[in-house]
Design a protein around this motif. Structure first.
Motif, mmCIF file in Angstrom:
data_model
loop_
_atom_site.group_PDB
_atom_site.id
_atom_site.type_symbol
_atom_site.label_atom_id
_atom_site.label_comp_id
_atom_site.label_asym_id
_atom_site.label_seq_id
_atom_site.Cartn_x
_atom_site.Cartn_y
_atom_site.Cartn_z
ATOM 1 N N VAL A 131 0.864 -1.181 0.000
ATOM 2 C CA VAL A 131 0.000 0.000 0.000
ATOM 3 C C VAL A 131 0.896 1.226 0.000
ATOM 4 N N ILE A 132 0.963 1.905 -1.131
ATOM 5 C CA ILE A 132 1.728 3.148 -1.202
ATOM 6 C C ILE A 132 0.919 4.287 -0.586
ATOM 7 N N SER A 133 -0.368 4.310 -0.860
ATOM 8 C CA SER A 133 -1.272 5.283 -0.247
ATOM 9 C C SER A 133 -2.673 4.697 -0.273
ATOM 10 N N ARG A 134 -3.519 5.180 0.622
ATOM 11 C CA ARG A 134 -4.872 4.635 0.707
ATOM 12 C C ARG A 134 -5.878 5.747 0.943
ATOM 13 N N GLN A 135 -7.055 5.541 0.419
ATOM 14 C CA GLN A 135 -8.125 6.484 0.691
ATOM 15 C C GLN A 135 -8.684 6.239 2.085
ATOM 16 N N TYR A 136 -9.087 7.320 2.738
ATOM 17 C CA TYR A 136 -9.709 7.192 4.051
ATOM 18 C C TYR A 136 -11.178 6.882 3.849
ATOM 19 N N ARG A 137 -11.639 5.780 4.425
ATOM 20 C CA ARG A 137 -13.016 5.342 4.245
ATOM 21 C C ARG A 137 -13.692 5.170 5.594
ATOM 22 N N LEU A 138 -14.928 5.655 5.685
ATOM 23 C CA LEU A 138 -15.790 5.383 6.834
ATOM 24 C C LEU A 138 -16.923 4.501 6.325
ATOM 25 N N GLU A 139 -16.933 3.263 6.746
ATOM 26 C CA GLU A 139 -17.913 2.320 6.235
ATOM 27 C C GLU A 139 -18.901 1.928 7.320
ATOM 28 N N GLY A 140 -20.134 2.390 7.165
ATOM 29 C CA GLY A 140 -21.165 2.062 8.132
ATOM 30 C C GLY A 140 -20.972 2.736 9.470
ATOM 31 N N ILE A 141 -20.044 3.684 9.539
ATOM 32 C CA ILE A 141 -19.779 4.403 10.788
ATOM 33 C C ILE A 141 -19.935 5.885 10.519
ATOM 34 N N ALA A 142 -20.788 6.523 11.271
ATOM 35 C CA ALA A 142 -20.974 7.961 11.090
ATOM 36 C C ALA A 142 -19.734 8.694 11.588
ATOM 37 N N PRO A 143 -19.338 9.768 10.911
ATOM 38 C CA PRO A 143 -18.222 10.571 11.438
ATOM 39 C C PRO A 143 -18.526 11.049 12.853
ATOM 40 N N ALA A 144 -17.489 11.260 13.622
ATOM 41 C CA ALA A 144 -17.674 11.776 14.977
ATOM 42 C C ALA A 144 -18.388 13.113 14.928
ATOM 43 N N ALA A 145 -19.214 13.374 15.930
ATOM 44 C CA ALA A 145 -19.906 14.653 16.003
ATOM 45 C C ALA A 145 -18.903 15.770 16.251
ATOM 46 N N ALA A 146 -19.191 16.934 15.700
ATOM 47 C CA ALA A 146 -18.312 18.087 15.907
ATOM 48 C C ALA A 146 -18.253 18.449 17.385
ATOM 49 N N ASP A 147 -17.060 18.750 17.854
ATOM 50 C CA ASP A 147 -16.862 19.188 19.232
ATOM 51 C C ASP A 147 -17.288 20.654 19.332
ATOM 52 N N PRO A 148 -18.252 20.965 20.191
ATOM 53 C CA PRO A 148 -18.728 22.352 20.265
ATOM 54 C C PRO A 148 -17.677 23.337 20.757
ATOM 55 N N THR A 149 -16.600 22.844 21.363
ATOM 56 C CA THR A 149 -15.522 23.746 21.777
ATOM 57 C C THR A 149 -14.492 23.950 20.677
ATOM 58 N N ILE A 150 -14.552 23.114 19.635
ATOM 59 C CA ILE A 150 -13.629 23.229 18.503
ATOM 60 C C ILE A 150 -14.299 23.829 17.273
ATOM 61 N N GLN A 151 -15.588 23.573 17.085
ATOM 62 C CA GLN A 151 -16.276 24.066 15.897
ATOM 63 C C GLN A 151 -16.112 25.577 15.692
ATOM 64 N N PRO A 152 -16.222 26.410 16.743
ATOM 65 C CA PRO A 152 -16.020 27.846 16.504
ATOM 66 C C PRO A 152 -14.611 28.195 16.013
ATOM 67 N N ILE A 153 -13.612 27.400 16.397
ATOM 68 C CA ILE A 153 -12.244 27.634 15.918
ATOM 69 C C ILE A 153 -12.148 27.280 14.437
ATOM 70 N N VAL A 154 -12.779 26.189 14.054
ATOM 71 C CA VAL A 154 -12.848 25.818 12.635
ATOM 72 C C VAL A 154 -13.548 26.924 11.848
ATOM 73 N N ASP A 155 -14.647 27.429 12.393
ATOM 74 C CA ASP A 155 -15.422 28.471 11.711
ATOM 75 C C ASP A 155 -14.659 29.788 11.616
ATOM 76 N N ALA A 156 -13.641 29.958 12.458
ATOM 77 C CA ALA A 156 -12.859 31.204 12.439
ATOM 78 C C ALA A 156 -11.925 31.285 11.236
ATOM 79 N N ILE A 157 -11.694 30.173 10.549
ATOM 80 C CA ILE A 157 -10.875 30.210 9.328
ATOM 81 C C ILE A 157 -11.614 31.042 8.279
ATOM 82 N N ASP A 158 -10.977 32.099 7.812
ATOM 83 C CA ASP A 158 -11.568 33.036 6.854
ATOM 84 C C ASP A 158 -10.835 32.857 5.523
ATOM 85 N N THR A 159 -11.481 32.217 4.574
ATOM 86 C CA THR A 159 -10.799 31.889 3.320
ATOM 87 C C THR A 159 -10.519 33.124 2.471
ATOM 88 N N GLN A 160 -11.370 34.136 2.556
ATOM 89 C CA GLN A 160 -11.098 35.371 1.811
ATOM 90 C C GLN A 160 -9.869 36.068 2.368
#
Length: 445
Positions: A131-160
């Motif tokens: 395996v030189i590289s592999r795709q990340y797969r979530l199979e039958g497992i929902a992604p973890a819920a967003a952490d409410p203490t981290i989500q505002p930091i993610v939202d602070a990223i301003d792409t403009q």
């Protein structure tokens, strides 16, 4: 279906190139170990299988078949690091590419380039069942819920704002062989760090110039952790640039490579620092990357000389994070196998906070400022968009902000939001409540 050249009859295996971009793990394993398969190689969203044609064709199916060859011996094959055009020509014939590597075939009597395993990639011997590289797969497992203490930091990223910084940096010629414009860019980066309340230093290092040894500077903005000041997280990207002439000091805008990553370091500082990380964060922009990773090598040497290497908890490096050839957002994350758990955090964060980002993971790293830290044994990940090697303005004087394309903010934003989510966790950063002059809703103080 891709038409690949078919060799004259000779001893060897039939080879199929199969699209596994939408396959689940069970199908990938079935393709690797199905009837007729004697060997395989996984390259991100491509699987190369060698063996007997008919049973392999039956298993692969026409829909996912991208190409086929005949009479291929494993000894005819070699791997080349993608994006190393300056170091190696297009020897051999391309069979498949994925996860920053290409699989190439050499005809009988065609000389193979020398195999190297240094920080710059180059060529590597082909090893079956790898395996030189592999795709990340979530199979039958929902992604973890967003952490409410981290989500505002993610939202602070301003792409403009990030792209405005890319544009500013690209207004200077930032070749490490130059002086005036490189210094202006260096000082501007320092001003951005200082404006966030970071302690700014510009440590110098020596590197070969075009006519003797020259001295250049990294730019460092340090946040001292509120609770764990002796635990450090490094966030880095190089600020130097080049064009098609390696020694040129003019017409080197370097918007994608690597104003995008350098501006990303600044943007992550803007999102993290106001929330007062518990651990120390070392925000770094390096010079000398294009010549041979001189800036990041110098930082690792400094850490070792000062006895600070043990303080480094983890490192993330960003190099070319803005270009996407289409509106499908893909990013490669890579490290050594020993640090896979750290790398997997980025894939999981993407699934939670930026589900539009498709992540490919590799334990075969090369070619950027993550390599000196990996060499020193530190958990380190490189984040890079997946289309960098088809970017038509790579290492050219036309690497301008306008030429990164219409998907730049979406692509850069996806990587930055993924990275800042992991770094918030790594640095013990949680969103601080908004500042307000009102103490109580009823006016009571």
């Amino acid at each position: 279906m891709l038409s690949l050249p078919v060799a004259a009859a000779a001893a060897g295996d039939d080879v199929l190139v199969v699209d596994i971009g939408t396959a689940d793990n069970a199908r990938v394993e079935a393709l690797k170990h199905g009837d007729g398969v004697r060997w395989w190689l996984e390259l991100g969203d491509r699987l190369v299988v060698g063996g007997d044609r008919e049973p392999m064709l039956s298993l692969a199916g026409k829909r996912d078949l991208l190409g086929e060859l005949s009479a291929v011996a494993p000894g005819d094959l070699a791997l080349r690091a993608r994006g190393c055009a300056e170091h190696a020509g297009d020897a051999g014939t391309l069979i498949a590419r994925g996860g920053r590597w290409e699989l190439r075939r050499f005809a009988a009597g065609e000389a193979k380039p020398a195999f190297v395993t240094d920080a710059h990639g180059g060529w590597r011997a082909f090893t079956p069942n790898t395996v030189i590289s592999r795709q990340y797969r979530l199979e039958g497992i929902a992604p973890a819920a967003a952490d409410p203490t981290i989500q505002p930091i993610v939202d602070a990223i301003d792409t403009q704002r990030w792209f405005a910084d890319v544009t500013t940096l690209a207004s200077w010629d930032r070749s490490s062989y130059g002086t005036t414009s490189l210094t202006a860019a260096r000082d501007w980066i320092g001003t951005q760090f200082a404006g966030l309340g970071l302690a700014v230093t510009k440590p110098t290092f020596s590197m070969p110039g075009t006519s003797g040894t020259i001295t250049r500077s990294n730019v460092v903005g340090t946040w001292t952790g509120t609770d764990l000041p002796n635990e450090w997280v490094v966030v880095g990207g190089h600020y130097d640039s080049r064009n098609q002439t390696a020694s040129s000091t003019t017409n080197t805008p370097g918007a994608e490579d690597n104003a995008t990553g350098c501006a990303g370091v600044i943007e992550m500082a803007r999102a993290l620092v106001p929330n007062r990380p518990r651990r120390s964060v070392v925000f770094m922009c390096y010079a000398g990357e294009e010549q041979s990773l001189y800036g990041s090598k110098a930082h690792v040497a400094e850490l070792q000389a000062n006895g600070d290497l043990a303080k480094v908890r983890s490192v993330v490096i960003m190099d070319m994070i803005g270009y996407s050839a289409n509106n499908v957002l893909n990013a490669d994350y890579e490290t050594y196998a020993t640090h896979s758990a750290y790398m997997n955090k980025f894939a999981a964060a993407a699934a939670t906070y930026v589900p539009a980002l498709q992540v490919t993971l590799s334990t075969n790293p090369f070619g950027s400022d993550h390599m000196p830290y990996l060499g020193a044994g530190k958990p380190t990940v490189l984040a890079i968009e997946s289309d960098y090697d088809v970017y038509p303005h790579y290492h050219k004087s036309t690497d301008l902000p306008a030429n990164i394309g219409p998907n730049a903010q979406a692509m850069g934003g996806a990587i930055l939001k993924t990275n800042v989510a992991v770094l918030a966790d790594e640095t013990g950063t949680t969103a601080q409540p908004a500042v307000t002059d009102r103490i109580f809703e009823d006016g009571f103080e």
